[in-house]
Structure formats: C-alpha cells, structure tokens
Enzyme design. Structure first.
Site, PDB file in Angstrom:
ATOM      1  N   SER A  49       0.843  -1.191   0.000  1.00 35.19           N
ATOM      2  CA  SER A  49       0.000   0.000   0.000  1.00 35.19           C
ATOM      3  C   SER A  49       0.885   1.250   0.000  1.00 35.19           C
ATOM      4  O   SER A  49       1.662   1.447  -0.933  1.00 35.19           O
ATOM      5  CB  SER A  49      -0.957  -0.041   1.185  1.00 35.19           C
ATOM      6  OG  SER A  49      -1.975   0.924   1.044  1.00 35.19           O
ATOM      7  N   MET A  50       0.814   2.095   1.012  1.00 35.47           N
ATOM      8  CA  MET A  50       1.703   3.251   1.079  1.00 35.47           C
ATOM      9  C   MET A  50       3.155   2.812   0.947  1.00 35.47           C
ATOM     10  O   MET A  50       3.973   3.506   0.325  1.00 35.47           O
ATOM     11  CB  MET A  50       1.508   3.996   2.397  1.00 35.47           C
ATOM     12  CG  MET A  50       2.415   5.203   2.568  1.00 35.47           C
ATOM     13  SD  MET A  50       2.267   6.031   4.177  1.00 35.47           S
ATOM     14  CE  MET A  50       3.156   4.867   5.221  1.00 35.47           C
TER      15      MET A  50
END
Length: 239
Positions: A75-76
């Site tokens: 994700s991030m």
C-alpha cells in the site's frame, strides 16, 4: 540477501515479523520502522513522501553498499518503495535485485484528489475504512485507534500531497505485483506497472481485500523465496 519491507499507512515494522519463520534462511528480513510509530514513536511525523524516502534511505544506505537486496512495500509502502528505488539510483549505490509492489496500483495512474486527512475524526475514520485504508480490528478498538489515528492521518496527508514525476529511466530489476482479488485496485492500475519496468514483470493475485497481506503470509513468502532464489542463482552464475 536482505529483504527490506515497508509498511502500509498506519502500520509499523511489526506487521512483517511473522514472515521470519517462512522465509529461506539466506534471506535477512529487515522491516523498516517509519517515524512516529513503534520504537520511533517519539520522532516527529514526515511532512512529505520525499522526506520519508530520504529518512528510509539514510536507514538502509550502509546495508545496501555490500549486499544483494530486495524491497517489498505494501500500500503506502509500495509508493515508498517506488520512490526509494529512484533515490537509490540518484545516490549511485547498489540497486535492488527485485522489487515487490503489494496492494498499490502504478503511481503513474491519475488518482482522484481527496483531502480526507483534513476531515473530523469520525468522518476521517469512516472514509479510511471505506477506502480499505486500515484494518477492521483497529477501527473496532477505540483505545488503540486513538494512538494510531494521528499516525494514519499523517500518512494519508503525505499520500494525498504526493505528486507523481515521470522518469525516463525505468526500473532495471524484475518486479512482482501482489494484489488482493477483493481489493478496489483496478486491473488497469495493476497492469500499468509494466510501463515502469524494463525487465521481468509478474502479477500474483490472492484471496482477500486490501489487507490480503495479513492472511496470506505463507503464500506471499513462498513467492518471495522463489523470486529471490532465482535472483541469487543469476548473481552466482555471473560471478
């Protein structure tokens, strides 16, 4: 072979600890702790993705000088891994043997601009949960949520303020894209990663939503073991 691992928004290095029992013995797991959480909870938050990447690079630079390594980001963490690759290239140190981008669409795909990090707590929490941006168990634990809410909010702030910059030079190592079948990342976003690489490109789909990473540890580490085993064999043949 070192495996650097970067967490999702609100996450810390502990999300990768359970991987140790499944990774091959020659793979040295190296989870990265970001500022403002875990053992670095007393350090101030990042103001931007660029600042986060500079900090991550400073934490790994000595390790990458003399070791083969790979980078995994979820994700991030996938965006951080992408930007870290180019920071490494800019600093002219050894580049990774393999990159794993997990639960994150290609950064070149335009995303709808939403400044949800500015919303009041209740609205922010609701929106983050709708976006699949944080685990359900965290949402349901009020005490834990109060600890992690500032962390998640700041992570969303730097993500929402991120501006993609096109690079002429593509990623020079093989990449693996890992995706949850029930995640809201589109096929277009996944396949667009192919435009960022000039070597091998492979997609792996798993049962689960955005947080498939938490329920597929053995399957994910099997893929990592296979990919890094192949990379290690290539390096040995070159020697």
């Amino acid at each position: 072979m070192i495996l650097f691992c970067l967490p999702y928004a609100g996450g810390s290095e502990v999300i990768y600890y359970k991987w140790r029992r499944y990774l091959n013995s020659y793979i040295n797991l190296y989870p990265i702790e970001l500022k403002g959480r875990g053992k670095r909870i007393d350090e101030g938050f990042y103001e931007s993705i660029e600042e986060a990447v500079d900090d991550i690079f400073n934490n790994v630079k000595d390790e990458v000088l003399n070791s083969d390594y790979a980078i995994y980001g979820h994700s991030m963490g996938g965006l951080l891994a992408y930007e870290l690759y180019y920071k490494i290239g800019k600093m002219k140190v050894r580049k990774p043997s393999h990159m794993f981008f997990s639960g994150y669409g290609a950064p070149s795909i335009k995303r709808k601009k939403e400044n949800i990090h500015n919303l009041p707590d209740c609205e922010f929490i609701k929106k983050v949960f709708e976006l699949g941006g944080t685990p359900e168990e965290l949402i349901n634990n009020k005490e834990l949520l109060q600890v992690f809410l500032p962390i998640i909010r700041n992570d969303f702030k730097i993500l929402e303020n991120y501006t993609y910059k096109e690079r002429e030079n593509k990623i020079e190592c093989d990449i693996s894209i890992l995706n949850g079948k029930q995640d809201n990342i589109s096929l277009e976003e996944i396949l667009a990663w192919k435009n960022h690489v000039c070597r091998g490109f492979k997609v792996y789909n798993f049962e689960g939503n955005h947080f498939f990473i938490n329920n597929n540890v053995k399957n994910i580490t099997n893929i990592i073991n296979k990919c890094l085993s192949e990379e290690t064999s290539i390096v040995k043949r070159k020697l």
